[in-house]
Design a protein around this motif. Sequence first.
Motif, short mmCIF file in Angstrom:
data_model
loop_
_atom_site.label_atom_id
_atom_site.label_comp_id
_atom_site.label_asym_id
_atom_site.label_seq_id
_atom_site.Cartn_x
_atom_site.Cartn_y
_atom_site.Cartn_z
N ALA A 341 0.83 -1.21 0.00
CA ALA A 341 0.00 0.00 0.00
C ALA A 341 0.87 1.26 0.00
CB ALA A 341 -0.92 -0.01 1.21
N PHE A 342 2.00 1.19 0.71
CA PHE A 342 2.90 2.34 0.77
C PHE A 342 3.48 2.66 -0.60
CE2 PHE A 342 7.32 3.86 1.31
CZ PHE A 342 7.06 5.07 1.95
N LEU A 343 3.84 1.62 -1.38
CA LEU A 343 4.41 1.83 -2.70
C LEU A 343 3.42 2.51 -3.64
CD1 LEU A 343 6.31 -1.56 -3.19
CD2 LEU A 343 7.28 0.66 -2.60
N VAL A 344 2.14 2.15 -3.52
CA VAL A 344 1.11 2.80 -4.32
C VAL A 344 0.93 4.25 -3.87
CG1 VAL A 344 -1.34 2.78 -4.95
CG2 VAL A 344 -0.08 0.63 -4.77
N LEU A 345 0.88 4.44 -2.56
CA LEU A 345 0.71 5.78 -2.00
C LEU A 345 1.83 6.71 -2.44
CD1 LEU A 345 -0.61 7.79 0.04
CD2 LEU A 345 0.82 6.73 1.79
N VAL A 346 3.07 6.20 -2.40
CA VAL A 346 4.24 7.02 -2.72
C VAL A 346 4.21 7.51 -4.16
CG1 VAL A 346 6.73 6.86 -3.14
CG2 VAL A 346 5.79 6.18 -0.94
N PHE A 347 3.70 6.70 -5.08
CA PHE A 347 3.65 7.12 -6.48
C PHE A 347 2.88 8.43 -6.62
CE2 PHE A 347 1.29 7.34 -10.49
CZ PHE A 347 2.35 7.38 -11.39
N PHE A 348 1.71 8.48 -6.02
CA PHE A 348 0.89 9.69 -6.11
C PHE A 348 1.46 10.83 -5.27
CE2 PHE A 348 -2.02 6.21 -7.18
CZ PHE A 348 -2.55 6.68 -8.37
N ALA A 349 2.00 10.48 -4.09
CA ALA A 349 2.60 11.51 -3.23
C ALA A 349 3.81 12.15 -3.91
CB ALA A 349 3.01 10.91 -1.89
N ALA A 350 4.60 11.34 -4.61
CA ALA A 350 5.80 11.85 -5.29
C ALA A 350 5.43 12.83 -6.40
CB ALA A 350 6.61 10.69 -5.87
N GLN A 351 4.37 12.50 -7.15
CA GLN A 351 3.94 13.42 -8.21
C GLN A 351 3.42 14.72 -7.61
OE1 GLN A 351 4.96 12.21 -10.98
NE2 GLN A 351 5.23 10.17 -10.06
N PHE A 352 2.62 14.60 -6.54
CA PHE A 352 2.09 15.79 -5.89
C PHE A 352 3.22 16.71 -5.40
CE2 PHE A 352 1.26 17.51 -1.58
CZ PHE A 352 0.45 18.58 -1.94
N VAL A 353 4.19 16.12 -4.70
CA VAL A 353 5.29 16.92 -4.15
C VAL A 353 6.10 17.58 -5.26
CG1 VAL A 353 7.49 16.80 -2.88
CG2 VAL A 353 5.48 15.61 -2.01
N ALA A 354 6.40 16.82 -6.33
CA ALA A 354 7.19 17.36 -7.44
C ALA A 354 6.43 18.47 -8.17
CB ALA A 354 7.56 16.24 -8.41
#
Length: 506
Positions: A341-354
């Motif tokens: 679940a963390f790996l899925v969450l990070v994908f979207f979080a990484a795009q948001f932060v960038a």
Amino acid sequence: MKKTNNSGSRILNLIEKGGNALPHPASLFGILALLVLLFSWFGGLSGWSAIHPATGQTVSAVNLLSKEGIHKIILHLVDNYTAFAPLGIVMVALLGIGIAESSGLIGTAIRLLVMKAPARMLTFILVLAGILSNTASDLGYVLIIPMAGIIFHSMGRHPIAGMSAAFAGVSGGFSANLFIGTIDPLLAGLSTEAAHIIDPDYYVLPTANYYFMAVSTVVIAFAGTWVTHRFVEPRLGNYTGMVKADAIEPLTPRERKGLKWTVFVMILWIAVFAAGLLPDNGFFRGADNTIIHTPLLKGFIAILFVMAASLGIVYGSITGRFRSDADVVKGMVESFRSLAAFLVLVFFAAQFVAWFRWSNLGLLIAIHGASILQQLNLGLVPLLVIFILLSGFINLFMGSASAKWAILGPVFIPVFMLLGYSPELSQAVFRIGDSVTNIISPMMSFFALIIVYYEKYDKNAGIGTLISTMLPYSVTFFILWTLLIIGWVLLGWPLGPDSGLFYTPH
């Protein structure tokens, strides 16, 4: 057990309903990322800009829906994900901790700690064990809390009081610890990403809040003990339920032997580190020949991996839990199952932060926010209190600490930096607010499990039971932890190794 009042139950039901109405954290980041695109388009068209107080240069909103912006999004989508600071840090840390956990080392050590506690120190040891269990992620929820009920019951005390004390340590003291756990590098990575909005070269160490959190461990352990004795146990009274006390299994000879060997290996590691740090020009000293800039701090995740893995392998080999290298690898694989679940969450979080960083929206919000705060002239202490309250309030509706910090960090870290305060300080303040309301938040992922634990001893236990029992801990932790950070700042103490309170632009 006393019943909660109807008005309190209605409020709790509203909080639960509101929290359940929120999207999944991964979906939430996806929505936020799309909103960034929309606001960047609007900001670009409206010419939103501000003067950077540190450089004097004009900062303008960047339209990410322009031709150049869309090209950048497409070309960097994968890089945003794989280069996201918390991703590799958490994965490497979990590999080592997974070995130690699957070997049985962590569970046995905590069991021994609790079993050896003197009767008059039992509550303190349980709260402390709960806090320390956070080093091993979710171990406290599945081991320490139910064990605390068994221990209290076996000693003639109310089992729910024991579980409440342990729960207060595990969840209410989530950010405190004497050791560096997976949450430290995770939050530090997010703080580093947020700090880059102001200073691209800034780096937040995984040990950034260590001094403060180590002292907090003692404060929270004593506070949890006092609340248990002063409020929780008197309210619950004597246990009159039908559940009989269970026996606590002592450590086996193999487990004791395994612990002795792991202590020996730990001493060897300490000797190696000391040999590389203490002598002048030691091989573990920093480039400037100082201990404070040792690569052991910046590369702490590598050290955590090697130490946890080696101790786990030694213990597992002696106890028979590890019979081959395949068993060790299996432990590492098992630790990664919780990462899906963390790996899925990070994908979207990484795009948001960038995207948030590219759009300059975070920087513009920080500049205008800092300007408003400066005009209000609140002072640092009111600012700290307001941020703790805000973090604690959001925690009632959103359980994941990393998800919350990925949202709040890019806004508040730049604001603090522009006001002259370090990212390490804003991170420490957030961690206080994020911890103190964990134990009364229906959105905390293990909240339902704790109710199940309660129901073992009281079939009528529910959300109101848990909230009313844990509320004294939450209020006490908030008051003491807030006073501690205020006193810490007023005294000017560093929050961790090479982690001060103030930020000075380069």
